[in-house]
Design a protein around this motif. Structure first.
Motif, PDB file in Angstrom:
ATOM      1  N   ASN A 213       0.815  -1.211   0.000  1.00 40.27           N
ATOM      2  CA  ASN A 213       0.000   0.000   0.000  1.00 40.27           C
ATOM      3  C   ASN A 213       0.847   1.259   0.000  1.00 40.27           C
ATOM      4  OD1 ASN A 213      -2.378  -1.437  -0.067  1.00 40.27           O
ATOM      5  ND2 ASN A 213      -2.690  -1.397   2.134  1.00 40.27           N
ATOM      6  N   GLY A 315      -2.427   2.851  -0.970  1.00 45.58           N
ATOM      7  CA  GLY A 315      -3.466   1.837  -1.131  1.00 45.58           C
ATOM      8  C   GLY A 315      -4.226   1.607   0.157  1.00 45.58           C
ATOM      9  N   ALA A 388      -6.171  -0.940  -2.944  1.00 44.52           N
ATOM     10  CA  ALA A 388      -4.950  -1.688  -2.664  1.00 44.52           C
ATOM     11  C   ALA A 388      -4.555  -2.516  -3.886  1.00 44.52           C
ATOM     12  CB  ALA A 388      -5.155  -2.592  -1.453  1.00 44.52           C
TER      13      ALA A 388
END
Length: 438
Positions: A213, A315, A388
């Motif tokens: 992320n 993300g 994500a």
């Protein structure tokens, strides 16, 4: 009592009606003798403020809708995937399902969740941005309503940071990843040896989602979908920045504590409060624990995570509300979700969970833009949050557990180098994904 089972709808429905007629219990999928519908809402709220907010909203709905009663059912994040799979297979799934978007893919592709297109109001669908809807879109369908999201931020010892003379980052002028590394080195003494104090503590018991992320900020994608619709893993330049930063902080300059790599976020808080770590990267909701647990007079602040070539992009896997495909009352379930996620109610849920709402109108509420406890920093990051990287990748759970988690853990501890990390993620990872995409 719910007696439907997948693939035997007619027979089970008849059996349920016969049982209901003979025993007086509700076997018609949530109906009753007087025509009243009962919907089961399984919530995963666990903090007291959040549980209270959810239960209050259920009571308000029931007071205003005597013909469609909602029954609150308490679930648990720790066991939700296996519990839902069992309930789906047994025909006992709740009508309204609270989960996270990164847990939905297999349920959506498996036919367990209802496609919500056409069931949700225009108000709700237009209020939540398209980038959030992407997190619950699988194939051509939408299988959940994303409603709460949590960026990763830096929680800093404000006094330590001020005394260091370091530039304080803001969402408008964040640190770069290189600047972040330089500052953590300075905060820890800058000589690679330190005195038991560290510029940063990385709690990476679950290293994969944190790494992937945050890597969106540096252009890292890792998962790439080809023209044939199949996903393949490529570990490119943008995928290296975040893991290399963490690795070098632990193993090269000593600005990060290696002892926290196997820890959860909460495990690092005593050391943070005790002055051992200047900063800890944590999910936004950890602010509640800090407010509750920090020693009196402890001065802390929320900073944005470092930015890369793609700025502050990050993300997220939002919390979601879905409807079971087997529910005979999808329209009513969707109406309850619409009620639960009215802007005023979404604010209540966000405050209860110390997270950000996805709804644009709720996000404008002054309570979510206060400087106190870092709300304003989080609100400023909301527009930078994206789906994500592995959100819709089938086989991701197995890849994460069997390949990526041990590979990242060994790399961060210094046991393997970048080349071996790349080999495992790509070669071993693509073997796993291939089995799900035949």
């Amino acid at each position: 009592m719910r007696l439907r089972s997948r693939g035997r709808w007619s027979a089970a429905l008849v059996a349920g009606l016969l049982v209901a007629a003979g025993s007086g219990c509700s076997g018609d999928g949530g109906g009753s003798g007087d025509g009243r519908i009962t919907l089961r809402f399984q919530s995963l709220a666990w903090q007291k403020e959040s549980v209270d907010a959810n239960k209050e909203l259920v009571r308000e709905w029931n007071a205003a809708h005597p013909d469609v009663r909602v029954e609150y059912v308490q679930g648990s994040w720790d066991s939700v995937h296996d519990q839902l799979l069992t309930s789906f297979e047994g025909g006992e799934a709740p009508d309204i399902i609270h989960d996270a978007s990164d847990d939905l893919a297999d349920f959506a592709y498996g036919g367990y969740l209802a496609d919500l297109r056409g069931l949700l109001s225009e108000r709700l669908t237009s209020d939540i941005p398209g980038r959030s809807w992407e997190t619950t879109t699988f194939g051509d369908g939408v299988y959940g309503v994303p409603f709460l999201q949590e960026p990763r931020v830096l929680i800093a010892n404000a006094e330590w940071l001020k005394e260091s003379g370091a530039r304080i980052p803001t969402p408008e002028k964040p640190w770069s990843w290189a600047e972040f590394s330089r500052i953590t080195d300075e905060l820890s003494g800058g000589d690679g040896e330190g005195d038991g104090k560290y510029g940063v503590a990385w709690p990476l018991k679950e290293p994969v989602s944190a790494t992937l992320n945050l890597s969106l900020s540096t252009g890292g994608q890792l998962f790439h979908r080809g023209a044939d619709g199949k996903v393949r893993i490529r570990f490119e330049e943008g995928d290296e920045v975040v893991p290399r930063t963490i690795h070098d902080q632990v193993n090269v300059d000593g600005s990060a504590s290696g002892s926290t790599l196997g820890s959860g976020g909460s495990d690092t808080l005593p050391g943070f409060f005790g002055g051992k770590y200047a900063m800890v990267p944590l999910g936004f909701s950890y602010r509640q624990q800090i407010v509750q647990q920090a020693p009196k007079g402890f001065d802390w602040q929320v900073l944005p995570a470092p930015a890369g070539a793609d700025g502050l992009t990050q993300g997220v896997s939002p919390q979601t509300l879905s409807v079971a495909e087997d529910s005979p009352h999808k329209k009513e379930a969707a109406a309850f979700i619409d009620f639960l996620l009215r802007p005023r109610n979404m604010v209540r849920l966000a405050l209860g969970d110390w997270m950000l709402p996805t709804g644009t109108e709720a996000l404008r509420d002054p309570a979510l833009r206060s400087e106190k406890n870092g709300w304003a920093v989080g609100a400023a990051l909301a527009g930078e949050l994206r789906s994500a990287p592995a959100q819709s990748v089938r086989g991701y759970p197995e890849w994460k557990d069997k390949v990526a988690t041990p590979a990242y853990q060994e790399y961060y501890s210094g046991a393997i180098g970048m080349g071996e990390l790349r080999r495992r993620l790509v070669k071993d990872g693509n073997l796993v994904l291939a089995r799900y995409q035949r």
